[in-house]
Design an enzyme around this catalytic site. Sequence first.
Site, PDB file in Angstrom:
ATOM      1  N   LYS A 196      73.551  16.553 -24.241  1.00 37.89           N
ATOM      2  CA  LYS A 196      72.715  15.530 -24.862  1.00 37.89           C
ATOM      3  C   LYS A 196      72.003  16.076 -26.111  1.00 37.89           C
ATOM      4  O   LYS A 196      71.963  17.284 -26.333  1.00 37.89           O
ATOM      5  CB  LYS A 196      71.711  14.985 -23.842  1.00 37.89           C
ATOM      6  CG  LYS A 196      72.386  14.348 -22.617  1.00 37.89           C
ATOM      7  CD  LYS A 196      72.925  12.949 -22.906  1.00 37.89           C
ATOM      8  CE  LYS A 196      74.038  12.479 -21.981  1.00 37.89           C
ATOM      9  NZ  LYS A 196      73.708  12.217 -20.612  1.00 37.89           N
TER      10      LYS A 196
HETATM   11  C1  LIG Z   1      73.799  11.706 -19.289  1.00 42.25           C
HETATM   12  C2  LIG Z   1      73.519  10.329 -18.795  1.00 42.25           C
HETATM   13  C3  LIG Z   1      72.614  10.053 -17.749  1.00 42.25           C
HETATM   14  C4  LIG Z   1      71.877  11.079 -16.960  1.00 42.25           C
HETATM   15  O1  LIG Z   1      72.583  12.184 -16.742  1.00 42.25           O
HETATM   16  P1  LIG Z   1      72.134  13.489 -15.951  1.00 42.25           P
HETATM   17  O2  LIG Z   1      73.366  14.286 -16.048  1.00 42.25           O
HETATM   18  O3  LIG Z   1      71.779  13.062 -14.589  1.00 42.25           O
HETATM   19  O4  LIG Z   1      70.979  14.107 -16.675  1.00 42.25           O
HETATM   20  C5  LIG Z   1      72.344   8.743 -17.436  1.00 42.25           C
HETATM   21  N1  LIG Z   1      72.949   7.746 -18.077  1.00 42.25           N
HETATM   22  C6  LIG Z   1      73.821   7.945 -19.092  1.00 42.25           C
HETATM   23  C7  LIG Z   1      74.385   6.771 -19.789  1.00 42.25           C
HETATM   24  C8  LIG Z   1      74.149   9.244 -19.461  1.00 42.25           C
HETATM   25  O5  LIG Z   1      75.028   9.448 -20.444  1.00 42.25           O
END
Ligand SMILES: *Cc1c(COP(=O)(O)O)cnc(C)c1O
Length: 378
Positions: A196
């Site tokens: 991210k």
């Molecule tokens: C990355 C993501 C999350 C949360 O991801 P974690 O791996 O649990 O931190 C939630 N929703 C979307 C759309 C994502 O891309």
Amino acid sequence: MLNPKPILECVAPSKIHYSKPSITDLEVRYVTDAAATGWAEHCYDYVERVEKEFAEWLGVKHAVATSSGTGALHLGLVALGIGPGDEVILGDINWIAPAAPVVYLGGKPVFVDVLEDTWCLDPEKVEAAITPKTKAIIAVHLYGSVADMDAILDIGRRHGVPVIEDAAEALGSRWKNGKRTGTMGVYSAFSFHGSKTMTTGEGGMFATDDAQLARSVTALNALGRAPDQSKQFWPDMIGYKYKMSNIQAALGCAQLSRVEELVARRREIMLAYKDRLADLPLALNVEPKGTANGYWMPTIVANRDVSFDRESLLNDMRAHNIDARVFFWPLSMLPMFEDKPENEVSYSLYKRAINLPSYHDIREDEIDRVCEVLRRHI
Ligand SMILES: *Cc1c(COP(=O)(O)O)cnc(C)c1O
């Protein structure tokens, strides 16, 4: 921002990664400090700091750091009282993270179709999917695009259904009113997974303006112990444990101090792709007038009328040492859920789309290489 091409690369093309974080001396210093000093009475210093600074940066009253974005979504759904038989509406084209916690709680994710350009919830389809069992709508801001918040919040208001924002992919995006994604719903969740825009390795954040909700989530995240409970080891309910560690939070504080730089670089990379691919019959991440797209992940969607073979493109990318990825699948196609081919846009989009490599330190000549391979397939 442009890094020169290293000499060695003239021999063999370097691997172009799909994503990787930008970790500087600053991050290393923060994490080192947390590892050396962040214990005993200091064991939550960085956690408290990242919560406070993130809330300030985002523009909300409360933030609770979690071990993942999924955990933040889950805690919020529990605090809202989502339970067996409840329906929660979300976009069919999606990562599974916002759907899984609905299932943990015995609820039913209701997958509706998305818009062709933003890849986010189609408000008309949301309205049509509302039933007396609908207990929440999760607006996921996919790949940095902002869901149509005016329309979705209006539907929520008229039907008395809370709107949750999954802003995991939309750090730095803004809606038409200038508000950041993650400040408009009853609560929002962010992810700091390594892929991210901002990372803590694994990690997430729950954000809200609602003091009561923040208090519930804080207690739920401490195995049910309320922050103001004076009795030691006395949970008042069954809770969860999705805490972020102090060491991760230190990494988060360092990244947060660079957040504008991290988002600005995403924009540069996106614009570099848009520039190079403007003449091709494809669409890229959109930025509707008045909004800002955090451009987490450059994504191309081939026009419906051109022949495009996703697999052969990905194979060719791999052969050139480039790591590109498939677009999200419609969740309703997964074996745990019922097919919904009537979600025509979702069932058409995924076949025509891929994510392009993007990370803070990607070079212009690497973006050129990706575009050269892409051109041969569209
Ligand atoms: C990355 C993501 C999350 C949360 O991801 P974690 O791996 O649990 O931190 C939630 N929703 C979307 C759309 C994502 O891309």
